[in-house]
Scaffold this active site. Structure first.
Site, PDB file in Angstrom:
ATOM      1  N   CYS A 140       0.811  -1.233   0.000  1.00 22.91           N
ATOM      2  CA  CYS A 140       0.000   0.000   0.000  1.00 22.91           C
ATOM      3  C   CYS A 140       0.836   1.272   0.000  1.00 22.91           C
ATOM      4  O   CYS A 140       0.326   2.349  -0.295  1.00 22.91           O
ATOM      5  CB  CYS A 140      -0.918   0.043   1.219  1.00 22.91           C
ATOM      6  N   HIS A 395      -8.923   3.763  -2.252  1.00 20.29           N
ATOM      7  CA  HIS A 395      -7.546   3.350  -1.971  1.00 20.29           C
ATOM      8  C   HIS A 395      -7.054   2.441  -3.096  1.00 20.29           C
ATOM      9  O   HIS A 395      -7.049   1.221  -2.963  1.00 20.29           O
ATOM     10  CB  HIS A 395      -7.530   2.633  -0.619  1.00 20.29           C
ATOM     11  N   CYS A 427      -0.524   2.185   6.647  1.00 20.27           N
ATOM     12  CA  CYS A 427      -0.127   0.863   7.086  1.00 20.27           C
ATOM     13  C   CYS A 427       0.080   0.026   5.831  1.00 20.27           C
ATOM     14  O   CYS A 427      -0.403   0.354   4.765  1.00 20.27           O
ATOM     15  CB  CYS A 427      -1.197   0.246   7.973  1.00 20.27           C
ATOM     16  N   GLY A 429       0.227  -3.950   4.191  1.00 25.13           N
ATOM     17  CA  GLY A 429      -0.087  -5.356   4.374  1.00 25.13           C
ATOM     18  C   GLY A 429       1.175  -6.175   4.569  1.00 25.13           C
ATOM     19  O   GLY A 429       2.197  -5.882   3.980  1.00 25.13           O
TER      20      GLY A 429
END
Lengths: 464, 317
Positions: A140, A395, A427, A429
């Site tokens: 991300c 996102h 954050c 993954g």
């Protein structure tokens, strides 16, 4: 300070001399000294001379649209990237052959294919064959990582001008795992946790840190409310590049040309009561729903970086200054806590305190992790995602970092001198977090530069 | 016309006596009130209106004035606001510079002038009320001239008599000195307000001009200094610096806090022959080239250095 005051007085006497006792009073009494209106602690205008700062000269994004159903559902990924790359060139009048490298953060597509698609997009955007391109994948944070990589390369002297971009079409490349899973993961919990669906990690965060469903839904409502207000007031017009594409009617197969320039995931009338009706998606009695999760989206963003000396030489206005970037690792099972570790690390690396940061863009992957992070760090909500976040806007994994740069810097520019430092964080993954500190383009203060430079001992004694 | 943008506020500009297209610029951060300084050595390009920076020297405090050596083509001296005078050599690499730091003045050094006839010595004017005489080969000053009652802003060697110089002070006087004499040889109480600059006429060694906070420039004949030869009015605020033309007997240039640079012919009734209002902040430094007739340069707090031919528009492309 004595010296400074004395010098000031001498200059003042040149302009407004006290009349000598003998001669007549014939001076221009329209001139009078007055106290500085900005007060004692104002950081008044100073030009800066750190020509080797890496500055952002332009940052643009496409609108972010819902995957599979939204405005970009029939758009090829390279057609998403090409317009933002083109915009960087057109709006700055830069000669594209001067760009040293383009780095594109992109997550879900097969690696080699995506790099080729990006290369094609660069050609469509008008870049000559002499400009190379590559991709980067840190899930991300890829878009932000791309910007950081370009900044690092510029600092390392590999080139003077670079583009950090982000691209994701979750319509073309949904989240998936190709092939089998190594059975070895069963032997190590941390490795196994890397396979956890993001929604489950969200539930883990909500459960472990006591973030209630109510709090999460409230955060989602706020995200939509702020995004609606921002869109309505035209704030996003500065950063969104309209994309001319097509929509194919799924039933008839008719193609219709459209221009997409508005985020289509934002829901104007979201309320807590509406969200409360949604069922949890990932865990039976969980709290993470489609409403308080980030949307699955398509979109792209691009940021033009260069050395400050180059920007000055070209007469380009400086939108922001890249200060620091930090990536950290956290427990994969609760990766939502990434920003809570990454933000303090990046802020500290910039020589600042959390209180010095005026604006935050913390990716709202899930309301659970977003709420946990801002509570853990004790951040002022009024400074975070002021124009909405991923729950409302979307996102698109690889694009988010670059899109946040555009949103953050344009908002900092709007806010003026009050808003000096901004932070982008998300954050990641499989248990990571990333954060980057940016500074406003025109108010760096070389007497008090954000990063302490040990070798710089040219400051006059008065300042120390 | 060439323009050079300095990162700090400009304080003084001087043409090199050796190279027609070379200038030195003294700049100071935050208008010289607080912060660092920088000396730029810049070159005009013969073909294009671009000014290139040859080298720049950073200083710990603002640079108020700069003067080229008359004996070595690459040496210049800079007057620093912390009371020191730094000697630089553009032919040496940056880490060898400054060659020397001459620290004797107790307060800001505001003006410098290099002896054009003897070429071996220079003077410094300081806000500690004194003027000091230096040579490049000695670490200490040769002489200190302490008579003024307030800041000495400017000092100028007489172009013909190698031992004579004048100083302009905030005590409202211009004093004329001879280095062979212990004290000043003449005191001209020229103005009712502070005198910020003085300069000798290059063709008549008895004519000296003074520029004052009272917005006027007065031309004096030292043989009869009770009455000025000419009074030049026209500036809107204090006049910061004046320079007689090396090419025309009667021409004098001035720059002022009113942001303009003015050209005067003091022998004519209507003395103002040119006014340039290109600066957008106080115009504090001006110089006329000795090597090129009519070439002039100015700098100001607007961080710009303009170089132009007299009669042309400094802002023309």
């Amino acid at each position: 300070m004595e010296k400074a005051i004395n010098r000031q007085q001498i200059l003042l006497q040149h302009l407004n001399p006290s009349p000598p006792s003998s001669s007549e009073q014939n001076y221009n009494s329209a001139l009078s000294a007055s106290a500085c209106l900005a007060g004692d602690s104002a950081a008044y205008q100073r030009t800066n001379v750190f020509g080797d700062d890496v500055v952002i000269v332009a940052a643009y994004r496409t609108a972010l649209c819902k995957s599979k159903r939204g405005g970009f559902k029939d758009t090829y990924p390279d057609d998403l990237l090409a317009p933002v790359l083109r915009a960087l060139i057109e709006k700055t009048n830069l000669n594209p052959s001067e760009v040293g490298d383009i780095v594109v953060g992109t997550v879900l597509a097969p690696g080699s294919q995506r790099v080729s698609e990006c290369r094609m997009a660069a050609f469509y955007a008008g870049f000559p064959e002499t400009v190379p391109i590559r991709t980067v994948n840190r899930q991300c944070s890829s878009g932000l990582q791309a910007v950081a990589d370009v900044a690092a390369a510029i600092k390392a002297g590999f080139y003077d001008i670079g583009i950090g971009a982000g691209l994701e079409s979750m319509t073309a490349n949904p989240m998936a795992w190709e092939g089998s899973v190594n059975p070895r993961v069963k032997q190590m919990e941390q490795a196994q946790n890397c396979l956890l669906p993001m929604g489950i990690t969200s539930e883990n965060v909500a459960h472990r840190f006591g973030v209630t469903r109510q709090e999460q839904d409230q955060a989602a409502v706020e995200s939509h409310r702020k995004a609606v207000a921002a869109t309505a007031s035209g704030k996003f017009k500065d950063e969104i590049i309209p994309v001319l594409t097509k929509i194919v009617d799924p039933k008839t197969g008719d193609e219709k040309p459209v221009t997409i320039s508005v985020d289509d995931g934002i829901r104007p009338k979201t309320s807590v009561s509406d969200l409360a009706k949604l069922k949890p998606v990932f865990k039976k009695d969980g709290s993470t729903t489609a409403g308080n999760s980030s949307q699955v989206s398509d979109g792209a963003g691009a940021v033009l970086l260069m050395k400050r000396s180059v920007a000055m030489h070209k007469g380009l206005p400086v939108l922001g200054v890249f200060r620091t970037f930090t990536a950290v690792g956290v427990d994969p099972a609760i990766n939502g806590g990434g920003p809570a570790v990454a933000i303090p690390a990046a802020v500290k690396a910039a020589g600042l305190e959390l209180d010095d940061i005026d604006l935050f863009e913390i990716n709202e992957a899930f309301a659970s992790q977003f709420v946990y992070c801002h509570k853990k760090l004790g951040l002022d909500l009024l400074k975070i995602n002021v124009n909405g976040g991923a729950m409302a806007i979307g996102h698109p994994l690889g694009a988010t970092g670059a899109r946040c740069v555009a949103t953050l810097l344009h908002e900092m520019k709007r806010r003026g001198r009050d808003c000096r430092f901004g932070v982008i964080s998300m954050c990641i993954g499989t248990g990571m977090g990333a954060a980057a500190v940016f500074e406003r383009g025109d108010c760096t203060d070389e007497v008090c530069n954000a990063r302490k430079v040990e070798t710089n001992n040219l400051l006059s004694k008065d300042v120390r | 016309m060439p323009v050079f943008k300095t990162p700090f506020n400009g304080y003084s500009v001087r043409f090199s006596p050796f190279y027609e297209s070379r200038l030195a610029v003294a700049t100071a951060q935050n208008f010289g009130i607080l912060g660092n300084g920088r000396v730029h050595v810049i070159d005009l390009s013969p073909t294009s209106p671009i000014i290139n920076e040859l080298i720049a020297f950073d200083t710990a405090d603002g640079v108020y004035d700069v003067a080229w050596s008359e004996s070595h083509d690459s040496v210049l001296v800079a007057a620093i606001a912390d009371g020191s005078i730094k000697v630089y050599d553009t032919a040496l690499p940056p880490h060898s510079n400054p060659l020397r730091s001459l620290k004797e003045h107790a307060r800001e050094v505001h003006g410098l002038d290099y002896n054009p006839t003897r070429r071996d010595s220079f003077l410094s004017a300081s806000w500690d009320d004194s003027v000091k005489l230096w040579t490049l080969d000695r670490p200490a000053s040769l002489r200190t001239f302490r008579e003024h009652a307030y800041c000495v802003y400017s000092v100028a060697w007489n172009p013909k008599h190698a031992d004579v110089f004048a100083s302009a002070s905030g005590d409202c006087t211009v004093r004329i000195w001879d280095v062979r004499e212990p004290g000043s040889t003449m005191i001209i109480p020229g103005h009712e307000n502070e005198i910020l600059s003085c300069d000798w006429n290059k063709y008549d060694d008895c004519l000296i001009a003074s520029a004052s906070v009272d917005k006027s420039i007065k031309i004096w004949d030292v043989r009869n200094y009770r009455m000025p030869v000419s009074v030049l009015n026209g500036h809107g605020y204090a006049v910061r610096k004046i320079k007689f033309s090396p090419h025309r007997r009667n021409l004098i240039v001035s720059c002022s806090y009113d942001m303009t640079v003015c050209l005067w012919d003091f022998m004519v009734e209507d003395a103002l022959v040119g006014r340039y209002d290109h600066h957008t902040e106080f115009a504090v430094g001006v110089d006329l080239s000795v090597l090129v007739d009519g070439l002039m340069a100015s700098t100001g707090w607007d961080e710009l250095v303009y170089v132009w031919q007299q009669g042309m528009d400094p802002k023309a492309a």
